[in-house]
Design a protein around this motif. Sequence first.
Motif, PDB file in Angstrom:
ATOM      1  N   LEU A  59       0.839  -1.196   0.000  1.00 11.43           N
ATOM      2  CA  LEU A  59       0.000   0.000   0.000  1.00 11.43           C
ATOM      3  C   LEU A  59       0.872   1.242   0.000  1.00 11.43           C
ATOM      4  O   LEU A  59       1.902   1.300   0.674  1.00 11.43           O
ATOM      5  N   SER A  60       0.462   2.230  -0.746  1.00 13.44           N
ATOM      6  CA  SER A  60       1.077   3.555  -0.712  1.00 13.44           C
ATOM      7  C   SER A  60      -0.080   4.527  -0.709  1.00 13.44           C
ATOM      8  O   SER A  60      -0.692   4.768  -1.748  1.00 13.44           O
ATOM      9  N   GLU A  61      -0.384   5.073   0.468  1.00 13.70           N
ATOM     10  CA  GLU A  61      -1.682   5.711   0.671  1.00 13.70           C
ATOM     11  C   GLU A  61      -1.561   7.057   1.385  1.00 13.70           C
ATOM     12  O   GLU A  61      -0.889   7.157   2.415  1.00 13.70           O
ATOM     13  N   PRO A  62      -2.225   8.089   0.889  1.00 14.09           N
ATOM     14  CA  PRO A  62      -2.265   9.362   1.623  1.00 14.09           C
ATOM     15  C   PRO A  62      -3.213   9.243   2.815  1.00 14.09           C
ATOM     16  O   PRO A  62      -4.205   8.515   2.753  1.00 14.09           O
ATOM     17  N   PRO A  63      -2.917   9.911   3.917  1.00 13.54           N
ATOM     18  CA  PRO A  63      -3.793   9.829   5.089  1.00 13.54           C
ATOM     19  C   PRO A  63      -5.160  10.461   4.820  1.00 13.54           C
ATOM     20  O   PRO A  63      -5.273  11.422   4.048  1.00 13.54           O
ATOM     21  N   ILE A  89      -7.415   2.616   4.217  1.00 10.09           N
ATOM     22  CA  ILE A  89      -7.112   1.214   3.953  1.00 10.09           C
ATOM     23  C   ILE A  89      -6.077   0.687   4.946  1.00 10.09           C
ATOM     24  O   ILE A  89      -6.245  -0.379   5.539  1.00 10.09           O
ATOM     25  N   GLY A  90      -5.022   1.427   5.148  1.00  9.94           N
ATOM     26  CA  GLY A  90      -3.925   0.970   6.001  1.00  9.94           C
ATOM     27  C   GLY A  90      -4.314   0.718   7.439  1.00  9.94           C
ATOM     28  O   GLY A  90      -3.634  -0.039   8.149  1.00  9.94           O
ATOM     29  N   SER A  91      -5.396   1.336   7.901  1.00  5.73           N
ATOM     30  CA  SER A  91      -5.822   1.131   9.287  1.00  5.73           C
ATOM     31  C   SER A  91      -6.450  -0.232   9.506  1.00  5.73           C
ATOM     32  O   SER A  91      -6.778  -0.595  10.635  1.00  5.73           O
ATOM     33  N   LYS A  92      -6.639  -1.022   8.445  1.00  9.21           N
ATOM     34  CA  LYS A  92      -7.310  -2.319   8.576  1.00  9.21           C
ATOM     35  C   LYS A  92      -6.354  -3.471   8.873  1.00  9.21           C
ATOM     36  O   LYS A  92      -6.795  -4.596   9.070  1.00  9.21           O
ATOM     37  N   LEU A  93      -5.057  -3.221   8.894  1.00 14.17           N
ATOM     38  CA  LEU A  93      -4.119  -4.293   9.207  1.00 14.17           C
ATOM     39  C   LEU A  93      -4.230  -4.670  10.681  1.00 14.17           C
ATOM     40  O   LEU A  93      -4.295  -3.796  11.548  1.00 14.17           O
ATOM     41  N   ALA A 114       5.136  -9.607  12.863  1.00 16.26           N
ATOM     42  CA  ALA A 114       4.182  -9.105  11.871  1.00 16.26           C
ATOM     43  C   ALA A 114       4.732  -9.346  10.466  1.00 16.26           C
ATOM     44  O   ALA A 114       5.948  -9.369  10.257  1.00 16.26           O
ATOM     45  N   ASN A 115       3.836  -9.513   9.502  1.00  9.39           N
ATOM     46  CA  ASN A 115       4.315  -9.801   8.139  1.00  9.39           C
ATOM     47  C   ASN A 115       4.443  -8.557   7.258  1.00  9.39           C
ATOM     48  O   ASN A 115       4.829  -8.658   6.093  1.00  9.39           O
ATOM     49  N   THR A 116       4.122  -7.374   7.796  1.00  9.50           N
ATOM     50  CA  THR A 116       4.339  -6.124   7.056  1.00  9.50           C
ATOM     51  C   THR A 116       5.022  -5.103   7.953  1.00  9.50           C
ATOM     52  O   THR A 116       5.025  -5.238   9.183  1.00  9.50           O
ATOM     53  N   VAL A 117       5.578  -4.082   7.337  1.00 11.86           N
ATOM     54  CA  VAL A 117       6.164  -2.969   8.083  1.00 11.86           C
ATOM     55  C   VAL A 117       5.665  -1.667   7.459  1.00 11.86           C
ATOM     56  O   VAL A 117       5.446  -1.582   6.243  1.00 11.86           O
ATOM     57  N   TYR A 118       5.482  -0.658   8.300  1.00 11.50           N
ATOM     58  CA  TYR A 118       4.956   0.638   7.859  1.00 11.50           C
ATOM     59  C   TYR A 118       6.032   1.713   7.967  1.00 11.50           C
ATOM     60  O   TYR A 118       6.833   1.711   8.909  1.00 11.50           O
ATOM     61  N   HIS A 119       6.051   2.629   7.005  1.00 14.33           N
ATOM     62  CA  HIS A 119       6.842   3.846   7.153  1.00 14.33           C
ATOM     63  C   HIS A 119       6.168   4.983   6.391  1.00 14.33           C
ATOM     64  O   HIS A 119       5.433   4.751   5.428  1.00 14.33           O
ATOM     65  N   TYR A 120       6.425   6.199   6.842  1.00 14.83           N
ATOM     66  CA  TYR A 120       5.824   7.390   6.244  1.00 14.83           C
ATOM     67  C   TYR A 120       6.860   8.107   5.397  1.00 14.83           C
ATOM     68  O   TYR A 120       8.011   8.283   5.819  1.00 14.83           O
ATOM     69  N   VAL A 173       2.687  10.311   2.015  1.00 20.27           N
ATOM     70  CA  VAL A 173       1.993   9.030   1.925  1.00 20.27           C
ATOM     71  C   VAL A 173       2.627   8.046   2.917  1.00 20.27           C
ATOM     72  O   VAL A 173       3.801   8.168   3.280  1.00 20.27           O
ATOM     73  N   GLY A 174       1.819   7.077   3.358  1.00 22.40           N
ATOM     74  CA  GLY A 174       2.309   5.997   4.197  1.00 22.40           C
ATOM     75  C   GLY A 174       2.438   4.734   3.375  1.00 22.40           C
ATOM     76  O   GLY A 174       1.600   4.441   2.521  1.00 22.40           O
ATOM     77  N   HIS A 175       3.507   3.983   3.592  1.00 19.32           N
ATOM     78  CA  HIS A 175       3.767   2.750   2.854  1.00 19.32           C
ATOM     79  C   HIS A 175       3.675   1.546   3.787  1.00 19.32           C
ATOM     80  O   HIS A 175       4.174   1.585   4.915  1.00 19.32           O
ATOM     81  N   HIS A 176       3.057   0.478   3.318  1.00 13.37           N
ATOM     82  CA  HIS A 176       3.099  -0.814   3.996  1.00 13.37           C
ATOM     83  C   HIS A 176       3.776  -1.809   3.048  1.00 13.37           C
ATOM     84  O   HIS A 176       3.345  -1.969   1.911  1.00 13.37           O
TER      85      HIS A 176
END
Length: 269
Positions: free
Chosen positions: A60-64, A188-192, A199-205, A211-214
Motif C-alpha cells: 500500500l502507498s496511501e495518503p492519510p 485502507i492501512g488502518s485495517k491491518l 508481523a508480516n508487514t512494516v509501515y513507514h511514512y 503518503v504511508g507505505h506498507h
Amino acid sequence: DWVIQSVPESDLKQYGFDLEGSQIDKIAGWKNDVLEIVEEPNLGRTMRARVDIPAGALLLSEPPLVTTVPLDSLEEVFRDRYKEAAKTLNCVGAPFVDIHAYLQAPPAIRTALLSSCCTFQLEQRQTEEDRKEVPGIQELARRAANWACANLEECREMNPDELVQAQGVFALNAHNLGELPGAAVYLIGSKLSHACVDANTVYHYQPDLQVGHHRALRAIAKGEVLTSDYMGFLSVCSTYLRQAYLHSSKLFLCRCATCCRPDLPRALP
C-alpha cells in the motif's frame, strides 16, 4: 523486481462515500488484485492476501485521510484553551488534538472516519470506582467530548457520542508520521491487524510525498491475514507487559502467535 502497489484516490467517491457526508460504507468489501478487506472472527475488519506475495513487495502507498499535530503546534487561541481544559479535566492534551483534527475535517472525511474505522464501543464504560482510580482512554474521551459540546461553538449542536467515537478512531487507528510530530489515520492501512514481533508487514511514512507505505517483511501466503506491529520497540517486552499495554491503549487482549508461545523474556536474568 515485482512490486504490488495500491494507491487509493483521495476522492472518497471511489469508496462509495457521498461528498455531502451520507453514511455509506463500501470499505468493508474493498479489494484489488492483491488485497481484500474482510471480516475475520476475533479480529473484526481486517485485510487478507488474495495471492502469494513475495518479501519486500510494496502493498500500500496511501495518503492519510486526516493527520493531527501536537498540541503545542496549534494556533495560540486553540492551544491555550485546550491546555486549560486538559488541566481542569485532569487529562493530557491528546483528546483535544483529536477533536480539533476531526472538527477541521470536511463532512466526507468525518463520514469515512466514523463509518470505516474501528472505534470505541460506547456501551463499554468504566465503573465509577474505576474512573476515580485510573480513568481509561474512553473515559478521558468522554470528558473531552462533554467539554467540547459545552464550550466550543461548532460543537453546540453535536452529540457528545460523535466526538467520543471520533477520538476512538484516532486512539485505535493512528499511525506515526516517521520523524515528524503528529499522527495519521488511513482508510485502507488502518485495517491491518496487530502481531507482536513477527508481523508480516512494516509501515513507514514518506514525508516528501505525504503518503504511508506498507511493505511485506516476508513472503505472505494467499489467504493470510496482513499484520503490523503496533508497538514498535516495545514488542521486546514480556507477554504480560505487551498485553497490558495493548489492552490499555488499543482496548484488546492480544492473542497473536507470539503471545501464545512461551514467554522468552521471562527466562532472561
